[in-house]
Design an enzyme around this catalytic site. Structure first.
Site, PDB file in Angstrom:
ATOM      1  N   GLN A  19      26.382  46.972  35.866  1.00  0.00           N
ATOM      2  CA  GLN A  19      26.814  45.973  35.094  1.00  0.00           C
ATOM      3  C   GLN A  19      25.735  45.257  34.268  1.00  0.00           C
ATOM      4  OE1 GLN A  19      28.242  43.746  38.549  1.00  0.00           O
ATOM      5  NE2 GLN A  19      27.688  42.144  37.429  1.00  0.00           N
ATOM      6  N   CYS A  25      31.285  42.233  36.815  1.00  0.00           N
ATOM      7  CA  CYS A  25      31.701  42.811  38.161  1.00  0.00           C
ATOM      8  C   CYS A  25      33.182  42.874  38.333  1.00  0.00           C
ATOM      9  CB  CYS A  25      30.956  41.837  39.414  1.00  0.00           C
ATOM     10  SG  CYS A  25      31.786  40.422  39.336  1.00  0.00           S
ATOM     11  N   HIS A 161      32.059  37.274  43.929  1.00  0.00           N
ATOM     12  CA  HIS A 161      31.796  38.738  43.476  1.00  0.00           C
ATOM     13  C   HIS A 161      33.155  39.433  43.804  1.00  0.00           C
ATOM     14  CE1 HIS A 161      29.592  42.161  42.106  1.00  0.00           C
ATOM     15  NE2 HIS A 161      29.046  42.540  43.394  1.00  0.00           N
TER      16      HIS A 161
HETATM   17  C1  LIG Z   1      29.381  34.770  35.977  1.00  0.00           C
HETATM   18  C2  LIG Z   1      30.370  35.578  36.779  1.00  0.00           C
HETATM   19  C3  LIG Z   1      29.709  36.573  37.595  1.00  0.00           C
HETATM   20  C4  LIG Z   1      30.835  37.711  38.011  1.00  0.00           C
HETATM   21  C5  LIG Z   1      30.123  38.843  38.721  1.00  0.00           C
HETATM   22  C6  LIG Z   1      29.292  38.559  39.533  1.00  0.00           C
HETATM   23  S1  LIG Z   1      27.753  39.372  39.713  1.00  0.00           S
HETATM   24  O1  LIG Z   1      27.166  39.167  38.552  1.00  0.00           O
HETATM   25  O2  LIG Z   1      27.689  40.886  40.156  1.00  0.00           O
HETATM   26  C7  LIG Z   1      27.016  38.503  40.911  1.00  0.00           C
HETATM   27  C8  LIG Z   1      27.766  37.832  42.031  1.00  0.00           C
HETATM   28  C9  LIG Z   1      27.205  37.202  43.018  1.00  0.00           C
HETATM   29  C10 LIG Z   1      25.881  37.050  43.039  1.00  0.00           C
HETATM   30  C11 LIG Z   1      25.197  37.658  42.054  1.00  0.00           C
HETATM   31  C12 LIG Z   1      25.646  38.502  41.053  1.00  0.00           C
HETATM   32  N1  LIG Z   1      31.656  37.040  39.164  1.00  0.00           N
HETATM   33  C13 LIG Z   1      33.010  37.038  38.693  1.00  0.00           C
HETATM   34  O3  LIG Z   1      33.424  37.801  37.817  1.00  0.00           O
HETATM   35  C14 LIG Z   1      33.957  36.378  39.755  1.00  0.00           C
HETATM   36  C15 LIG Z   1      34.636  37.328  40.711  1.00  0.00           C
HETATM   37  C16 LIG Z   1      35.611  36.721  41.398  1.00  0.00           C
HETATM   38  C17 LIG Z   1      35.274  35.409  41.986  1.00  0.00           C
HETATM   39  C18 LIG Z   1      36.302  34.834  42.942  1.00  0.00           C
HETATM   40  C19 LIG Z   1      37.567  35.830  42.983  1.00  0.00           C
HETATM   41  C20 LIG Z   1      37.756  36.956  42.546  1.00  0.00           C
HETATM   42  C21 LIG Z   1      36.839  37.368  41.500  1.00  0.00           C
HETATM   43  N2  LIG Z   1      34.771  35.390  38.929  1.00  0.00           N
HETATM   44  C22 LIG Z   1      34.500  34.433  38.253  1.00  0.00           C
HETATM   45  O4  LIG Z   1      33.268  34.207  38.327  1.00  0.00           O
HETATM   46  N3  LIG Z   1      35.304  33.743  37.678  1.00  0.00           N
HETATM   47  C23 LIG Z   1      36.884  33.778  37.986  1.00  0.00           C
HETATM   48  C24 LIG Z   1      37.722  33.166  37.138  1.00  0.00           C
HETATM   49  C25 LIG Z   1      37.141  31.996  36.389  1.00  0.00           C
HETATM   50  N4  LIG Z   1      38.199  31.434  35.392  1.00  0.00           N
HETATM   51  C26 LIG Z   1      37.662  30.246  34.786  1.00  0.00           C
HETATM   52  C27 LIG Z   1      38.561  29.777  33.790  1.00  0.00           C
HETATM   53  O5  LIG Z   1      40.125  29.616  34.317  1.00  0.00           O
HETATM   54  C28 LIG Z   1      40.421  31.035  34.839  1.00  0.00           C
HETATM   55  C29 LIG Z   1      39.481  31.247  36.037  1.00  0.00           C
HETATM   56  C30 LIG Z   1      35.812  32.257  35.983  1.00  0.00           C
HETATM   57  C31 LIG Z   1      34.719  32.635  36.830  1.00  0.00           C
END
Ligand SMILES: CCC[C@@H](/C=C/S(=O)(=O)c1ccccc1)NC(=O)[C@H](Cc1ccccc1)NC(=O)N1CCC(N2CCOCC2)CC1
Length: 214
Positions: A19, A25, A161
């Protein structure tokens, strides 16, 4: 349910993706799930586009995060996913370049799975790889083997994540989940993370879901 199962042995899992610096993710978790569902329904393993979701899924926040549940809804509304080749990944949000003419796979609905790890394993073996979310704290320090972080280091309520569960089994009597990550081939064991199975480690049981292809 079988004592162990691995969808990589059945051709239902595409290669490891990366990614990059984009927090997409959630998109990789969903494309991996739909690749599996499409394969099991139609016999063709496709590599599907995450960039289409980053650019065109208005319910999620592109490189700033998203939820698989929102992504399934967005894919249903858009009409499906293009292939990785047709709508290739750049790791930055661009204007939506989706065209329904190029749809390679579509979904009809989605399901939330049980939070019981035994049920999740049975569902996976029967129906395909599962989109899951977890606290990725331990993943960041993982190299190999079955990760069994202490609860204090992997709070089940700080889920941050989304990844793809492709199988389960035991290594030296230690039960594990085989998890496809989206941080490139150099991560973990050829891109995969192996997490202890049976203690709801890192909240892995909290948000398991799948698209449904009729
Ligand atoms: C900045 C976003 C990073 C991203 C991907 C992760 S990553 O970059 O792979 C990583 C994760 C952990 C450590 C290091 C690196 N994470 C996500 O997309 C995570 C994944 C997740 C989290 C919790 C439940 C289900 C899925 N989601 C999120 O971060 N979000 C979920 C939705 C949320 N919205 C805000 C506005 O109102 C609607 C909801 C925004 C943040």
């Amino acid at each position: 349910a079988p004592a162990s199962w691995d969808w990589r042995d059945h051709g239902a899992v595409s290669s490891i993706k990366n990614q990059g610096t984009c927090g997409s993710c959630w998109a990789f978790s969903v494309t991996g799930n739909i690749e599996g569902q499409w394969f099991l329904k139609n016999g063709t393993l496709l590599s599907l586009s995450e960039q289409e979701l980053v650019d065109c899924d208005g319910l999620d926040q592109a490189c700033k995060g998203g939820l698989p549940s929102n992504a399934y809804e967005a894919i249903e509304k858009l009409g499906g996913l293009e292939t990785e080749t047709d709508y290739s990944y750049t790791g930055m949000k661009q204007s939506c370049d989706f065209t329904s003419v190029k749809v390679a796979a579509y979904i009809n609905s989605s399901v939330e799975l049980s939070k019981d790890e035994k049920d999740i394993a049975a569902w996976l073996a029967e129906n395909g790889p599962v989109s899951v979310a977890l606290n990725a704290f331990a993943m960041q320090f993982y190299r190999k083997g079955v990760s069994h972080p202490m609860k204090i280091f992997c709070n089940s309520w700080m889920i941050d994540h989304a990844v793809l569960m492709v199988g389960y089994g035991e290594r030296k009597n230690i039960p594990f989940w085989a998890i496809k990550n989206s941080w490139g081939e150099d991560y973990g064991e050829q891109g995969y993370y192996y997490l202890y199975r049976g203690s709801n480690a890192c909240g892995i049981n909290q948000m398991c879901s799948s698209a449904v292809v009729n």
